[in-house]
Enzyme design. Structure first.
Site, PDB file in Angstrom:
ATOM      1  N   SER A  53       0.864  -1.187   0.000  1.00 50.59           N
ATOM      2  CA  SER A  53       0.000   0.000   0.000  1.00 50.59           C
ATOM      3  C   SER A  53       0.901   1.238   0.000  1.00 50.59           C
ATOM      4  O   SER A  53       2.115   1.132   0.224  1.00 50.59           O
ATOM      5  CB  SER A  53      -0.859   0.007   1.265  1.00 50.59           C
ATOM      6  N   ASP A  83      -1.086  -1.597  -3.895  1.00 45.37           N
ATOM      7  CA  ASP A  83      -2.411  -1.850  -3.324  1.00 45.37           C
ATOM      8  C   ASP A  83      -3.080  -0.515  -2.987  1.00 45.37           C
ATOM      9  O   ASP A  83      -2.465   0.350  -2.353  1.00 45.37           O
ATOM     10  CB  ASP A  83      -2.207  -2.694  -2.046  1.00 45.37           C
ATOM     11  N   LYS A 109     -15.025  -8.136  10.357  1.00 45.24           N
ATOM     12  CA  LYS A 109     -15.697  -8.096   9.053  1.00 45.24           C
ATOM     13  C   LYS A 109     -17.201  -8.316   9.154  1.00 45.24           C
ATOM     14  O   LYS A 109     -17.957  -7.855   8.313  1.00 45.24           O
ATOM     15  CB  LYS A 109     -15.085  -9.148   8.120  1.00 45.24           C
ATOM     16  N   GLY A 113     -10.191  -7.385   1.367  1.00 49.30           N
ATOM     17  CA  GLY A 113     -10.734  -7.643   2.707  1.00 49.30           C
ATOM     18  C   GLY A 113     -11.034  -9.112   2.910  1.00 49.30           C
ATOM     19  O   GLY A 113     -12.053  -9.490   3.484  1.00 49.30           O
ATOM     20  N   ASN A 117      -6.921 -10.895  -1.621  1.00 54.22           N
ATOM     21  CA  ASN A 117      -6.009 -10.032  -0.861  1.00 54.22           C
ATOM     22  C   ASN A 117      -5.972 -10.390   0.614  1.00 54.22           C
ATOM     23  O   ASN A 117      -7.018 -10.505   1.262  1.00 54.22           O
ATOM     24  CB  ASN A 117      -6.482  -8.576  -0.959  1.00 54.22           C
ATOM     25  N   ASP A 147      -3.951  -9.262   4.168  1.00 54.62           N
ATOM     26  CA  ASP A 147      -3.026  -8.472   4.975  1.00 54.62           C
ATOM     27  C   ASP A 147      -3.207  -8.813   6.457  1.00 54.62           C
ATOM     28  O   ASP A 147      -2.275  -9.220   7.143  1.00 54.62           O
ATOM     29  CB  ASP A 147      -3.283  -6.974   4.722  1.00 54.62           C
TER      30      ASP A 147
END
Ligand code: G3H
Ligand code: 13P
Ligand code: ZN
Length: 310
Positions: free
Chosen positions: A50, A83, A185, A213, A255, A257
């Protein structure tokens, strides 16, 4: 091998119905953990940074570390991706520095503005042999510097997605089907709108689809963090079965992270608590790097299905 774009990776993944993991990197241990896992699983992989990760690691260090990773993995296709590129200038900086893929995240804009900024990035990127991921729809939660409240969360409209891809010429599209960034989430049951994904794939079958996410928020890692002093109550992510289903149904890039942050933190906390006399960073970064590797390996092999697809 030198860095590659995601073009061929995605063509193969769409044909053979699996997804490629895109893992966020901030430092050497994370890069090494990911590459070690990809090598062991013989899997293509996307390293992504990012704009705040680039500020943290500094772009020259990042490029050199990724170059070293490629040298250590001569048979593994590795792409380096920006990102959540916030604007044209950041995308240009990364293209000029040698990234092979950039994301322009225009999801904060209205449709027309998103088309304009994405098109501008696509034109520059394509002139330089770089591919572009764009985003349409809003994820609930926190995206880099952009805050989107969950009230504002908006699923991707399939018809708009078709128009967007046609007008911008973007190479892949991040969609909103219920995921969000970070460790929180879902309040209740995890739920993804697979019906929207199916509609999008029907309308733009040749466009690789990206899921942001998408961390599982691995319960064992959250428990381990909490056991050793963290305060992360009620964290919940996307279950492995849903990510597997997404991989089989047209999602080409997933993705991750948060799960890597948890992996690293869990092991560091464990050493700090169990060995309070330890202050050699290698003593806690070695198990932390190993946990990143284990986490990535599990995703590649058991969830995304990109093992042996290098
Ligand atoms: O989606 C955002 C990524 O998790 C990157 O987060 O801006 O804190 O590096 P970051
Ligand atoms: P997670 O927070 O679920 O790991 O998502 C990461 C992401 O989408 C990076 O762009
Ligand atoms: Zn994201």
């Amino acid at each position: 091998m030198p860095l590659v774009t995601t073009k061929e990776m995605f063509e193969k993944s769409m044909k053979e119905h699996y997804a490629i993991g895109a893992f966020n990197v901030n430092n050497m241990e994370i890069i090494q953990g990911i590459i070690d896992a990809a090598k062991e699983e013989n899997s293509p992989v996307i390293l992504q940074a990012s704009s705040s990760a680039i500020k943290y690691a500094r772009i020259n260090y990042l490029m050199k570390m990724v170059e070293a990773a490629c040298e250590e993995a001569p048979n593994i296709p590795v792409a380096l991706h920006l990102d959540h590129g916030p604007d044209f200038e950041t995308c240009k900086m990364c293209i000029d520095a040698g990234f092979t893929s950039v994301m322009i995240d225009g999801s904060k804009y209205d449709f027309e503005e998103n088309v304009q900024v994405t098109k501008k990035v696509v034109d520059y990127a394509h002139e330089h042999g770089v591919v572009v991921e764009a985003e349409l729809g809003k994820l609930a939660g926190i995206e880099d510097d952009v805050n989107v409240s969950s009230d504002d969360a908006m699923y991707t409209d399939p018809l708009q997605a078709k128009e967007f891809v046609e007008r911008t010429g973007c190479d892949s599209l991040a969609i909103a089907i219920g995921t969000s960034h970070g460790a929180y989430k879902f309040k209740g049951e995890a739920k993804l709108r697979f019906d929207i994904l199916a509609k999008i794939k029907e309308l733009i079958p040749n466009t690789p689809i990206v899921l942001h996410g998408a961390s599982t928020v691995i319960p064992e890692l959250v428990e381990m963090c909490n056991k050793y002093g963290a305060d992360i109550p009620g964290a919940k992510g996307v279950p492995d079965e849903m990510l597997h289903e997404a991989s089989l149904n047209g999602v080409s890039k997933i993705n991750v992270d948060t799960d890597l942050r948890l992996a690293l933190t869990a092991q560091i906390r464990k050493v700090f608590v169990e060995e309070p006399a330890t202050f050699d960073p290698r003593k806690y970064l070695t198990p932390a790097r190993q946990e990143v590797k284990n986490t990535v390996q599990h995703k590649i092999r058991d969830v995304f299905g990109s093992n042996n697809k290098a």
